[in-house]
Write an enzyme that holds these catalytic residues in place. Structure first.
Site, PDB file in Angstrom:
ATOM      1  N   LYS A   1       0.843  -1.547  -0.213  1.00 13.15           N
ATOM      2  CA  LYS A   1      -0.165   0.000   0.221  1.00 13.15           C
ATOM      3  C   LYS A   1       0.575   1.239   0.025  1.00 13.15           C
ATOM      4  O   LYS A   1       0.921   2.284   0.561  1.00 13.15           O
ATOM      5  CB  LYS A   1      -0.752  -0.050   1.386  1.00 13.15           C
ATOM      6  CG  LYS A   1      -1.785   0.490   1.186  1.00 13.15           C
ATOM      7  CD  LYS A   1      -3.440   0.569   0.686  1.00 13.15           C
ATOM      8  CE  LYS A   1      -4.409   1.796   0.122  1.00 13.15           C
ATOM      9  NZ  LYS A   1      -5.314   1.397  -0.665  1.00 13.15           N
TER      10      LYS A   1
ATOM     11  N   ASP B   1      -5.738 -15.860   4.901  1.00 18.29           N
ATOM     12  CA  ASP B   1      -7.458 -16.623   4.511  1.00 18.29           C
ATOM     13  C   ASP B   1      -8.606 -16.109   3.174  1.00 18.29           C
ATOM     14  O   ASP B   1      -8.740 -17.166   2.721  1.00 18.29           O
ATOM     15  CB  ASP B   1      -7.760 -15.391   5.600  1.00 18.29           C
ATOM     16  CG  ASP B   1      -7.487 -16.334   7.507  1.00 18.29           C
ATOM     17  OD1 ASP B   1      -5.703 -16.131   7.585  1.00 18.29           O
ATOM     18  OD2 ASP B   1      -8.046 -16.026   7.928  1.00 18.29           O
TER      19      ASP B   1
END
Ligand code: NAI
Length: 330
Positions: free
Chosen positions: A169, A230
């Site tokens: 980011k 996940d």
């Protein structure tokens, strides 16, 4: 050879039992030395790690662990994070592949996540500035960033992979993620035969669920690596199918990506596949690729048949029944 077994909390003891059962059935010759760690051990003794665990893991260099629980919003530090920092297992390698017999939206997922495992927000440097203001330090170093990126490119080179993608980011976190991204680009120059690109984490999430086949090896700082693990596990049927290896220069600790599943603990219901696949990774690293392949083929055969599978994949079998079905196929 000796290896350390850490059952951990919740479903840990149940799924670790599947590993020892199948290790014996495969004739691996691994002698397991069991050491306790985690919330249940802490409740009994006041200590998070059993004395001698550090020495045993250092001496052997090989460990397999069940999940360990961490209290939310207070209480003690994560045992996982503690072990990763204690043994400098700086790379968390998480292959994510479609599982035969487990039907999901995609049947061709074949990704490898390389997560930095020692720093970022997981350093645990947090403090209260005032009673109403909390601050957390996102620590990123050039050394750890270059080390993890080199690990990812090396892995790609050795395993015939074509592309490494950096997840970041850096448009917002200009210094921290900026340093990670610059480290990635520098290391990429050492691997001209591999394609290297980068994607901002939010855009990555959308692209991944639209078409996972566009990605190959992914490298990310600690927190993004945790979250996308996940997300990727969800693409192949959930946390019951996601293995992981914490890799350092002298120690390797294998575990499932999932946690201690307190909602089903003690009920002999847990799916041991993720930890068994992690055990398969361990066998490969130990030079027992043939045994790893036998184990995986037996697991996939049982899953494909669908008769003796656990509740998370729509069956009714217990952990032990699934394990025995795999043992019968070996
Ligand atoms: P979790 O992964 O334990 O469970 C999430 C959901 O997935 C639950 O519904 C659970 O029943 C299910 N699930 C997980 N593993 C399964 C399996 N093998 N078979 C069938 N169903 C399974 O995540 P949760 O509930 O957020 O965390 C519980 C505890 O685990 C927390 O204390 C957390 O800190 C810890 N944790 C530990 C990890 C580790 O030791 N590596 C990793 C993630 C969480």
């Amino acid at each position: 050879m000796k290896a350390v077994l850490i059952p951990g909390d919740g479903i840990g003891r149940e799924i670790v039992g599947s590993v020892t059962r199948l290790s014996e059935a495969l004739g691996t010759g691994i002698e397991w030395e069991t050491y306790e760690a985690g919330a249940e051990y802490a409740a009994e003794t006041g200590a998070l790690l059993q004395p001698g665990l550090e020495q045993a893991v250092t001496a052997s260099g090989w460990a397999l662990k069940g999940p360990t629980a961490t209290p939310i919003g207070g209480g003690f530090r994560s045992v996982n994070v503690m072990l990763r920092q204690m043994f400098t297992t700086y790379a968390n390698l998480r292959p994510v592949q479609s599982v035969p017999g487990v039907v999901t939206r995609y049947s061709d997922v074949d990704l490898v996540i390389v997560r930095e495992n020692t720093e970022d927000l997981y350093k645990g440097i947090e403090y209260m500035v005032t009673d109403d203001i909390a601050n957390g330090v996102k620590l990123i170093t050039r050394e750890a960033s270059e080390r993890i990126c080199r690990f990812a490119f090396d892995y790609a080179r050795k395993n015939g992979r074509k592309k490494v993608t950096c997840i970041h980011k850096a448009n917002i976190q200009k210094l921290t993620d900026g340093l990670f991204l610059r480290s990635f680009r520098k290391v990429a120059e050492e691997y001209p035969e591999l394609e290297a690109n980068d994607v901002i984490i939010d855009a990555f999430c959308m692209k991944l669920v639209q078409d996972p086949a566009q990605f190959d090896v992914l490298v990310a700082p600690n927190l993004y690596g945790d979250i996308i693990s996940d997300l990727c596990a969800g693409l192949v049927g959930g946390l019951g199918f996601a293995p992981s290896a914490n890799i350092g220069d002298t120690v390797r600790i294998y575990e499932a990506v999932h946690g201690s599943a307190p909602d089903i603990a003690g009920q002999n219901k847990a799916n041991p596949t993720a930890l068994l696949l992690a055990f398969g990774m361990m066998l490969r690293d130990l030079g027992m690729a043939d045994k790893a392949a036998r184990l995986e083929e037996a697991i996939f055969a049982v899953l494909r048949e669908g008769k003796t599978v656990t509740a998370d994949v729509g069956g009714q079998a217990s952990t032990t029944a699934f394990t025995e079905a795999v043992a019968a196929r070996l």
